[in-house]
Design an enzyme around this catalytic site. Structure first.
Site, short mmCIF file in Angstrom:
data_model
loop_
_atom_site.label_atom_id
_atom_site.label_comp_id
_atom_site.label_asym_id
_atom_site.label_seq_id
_atom_site.Cartn_x
_atom_site.Cartn_y
_atom_site.Cartn_z
N MET A 1 8.81 4.45 4.81
CA MET A 1 9.19 2.99 4.53
C MET A 1 10.07 3.36 3.58
SD MET A 1 7.22 1.88 6.20
CE MET A 1 7.20 0.51 5.95
N GLU A 2 10.38 4.45 3.16
CA GLU A 2 11.55 4.39 2.19
C GLU A 2 13.45 3.79 2.08
OE1 GLU A 2 8.56 5.14 -0.36
OE2 GLU A 2 9.34 5.62 1.46
N LEU B 1 0.78 -1.07 0.06
CA LEU B 1 0.41 0.14 -0.06
C LEU B 1 0.90 1.34 0.07
CD1 LEU B 1 -2.60 -1.28 2.14
CD2 LEU B 1 -2.89 -1.48 0.26
N CYS B 2 2.31 1.75 -0.40
CA CYS B 2 2.69 2.03 -0.50
C CYS B 2 2.73 2.87 -1.64
CB CYS B 2 4.51 1.83 0.10
SG CYS B 2 4.42 1.73 1.71
N HIS B 3 2.79 4.24 -1.57
CA HIS B 3 2.72 5.10 -3.14
C HIS B 3 4.32 5.36 -3.90
CE1 HIS B 3 -0.53 7.13 -1.31
NE2 HIS B 3 -0.56 7.11 -1.95
N ASP C 1 24.35 -11.82 3.34
CA ASP C 1 24.58 -12.88 2.18
C ASP C 1 26.07 -12.59 1.45
OD1 ASP C 1 24.11 -13.58 -0.70
OD2 ASP C 1 24.54 -12.02 -0.89
#
Length: 155
Positions: A110-111, A73-75, A125
């Site tokens: 969120m980014e 739901l992130c733009h 990794d």
């Protein structure tokens, strides 16, 4: 009130059409714990896979740019800047700081958080061949500015 849930309890994307465009910033943090020998190899760029910090820096930037493809739901927002920095906190812990900036109608937290997460996973990794006991211990928002409110984590 949760903004991504409608009156029927269904997930929805928030309408940001009427929001004001402002400069918005966010800083996220992740910590990864590993054996001291692993951290030394990472810091000295002597891993068999190559320069782990450079790979993690690029991955953090890429992760931040792909946030709207990963978090449903992130733009998709125009990002002005992303930086990824590393700090050796002890002989076995590395701090990852992702700072992100945009000039838009909705935030960039969120980014920054996604960038920190992807950078930490990339370090895992890059180092897993010599240390499978690594633990990503913490991912958190440190601060955000712009929009209706600012936030600064205490401590």
């Amino acid at each position: 009130m949760l903004t991504h849930i409608n009156e029927n309890g269904e997930a929805v994307m928030v309408d940001v059409g009427n929001k004001e465009i402002t400069v918005r910033t966010a800083t996220a943090y992740a910590r990864i714990r590993m054996q001291s020998e692993t951290l030394e190899a990472l810091m000295n760029a002597s891993l068999k896979k190559g320069d782990g910090l450079s790979a993690a820096r690029i991955a953090g930037i890429m992760g931040a740019k792909k946030t709207s493809e990963l978090i449903p739901l992130c733009h998709n927002i125009p990002i002005d800047k992303i930086t990824v920095d590393f700090e050796k906190e002890s002989d076995c812990t590395l701090g990852i700081y992702v700072r992100a900036k945009c000039t838009y109608k909705t935030g960039i937290e969120m980014e920054a958080l996604t960038g920190a997460s992807v950078a930490a996973l990339t370090i895992y990794d890059m180092c897993k061949a010599i240390d499978r006991e690594m633990v990503v211990e913490e991912i958190k928002l440190l601060d955000k500015t712009g929009g209706k409110s600012d936030y600064h984590r205490e401590g």
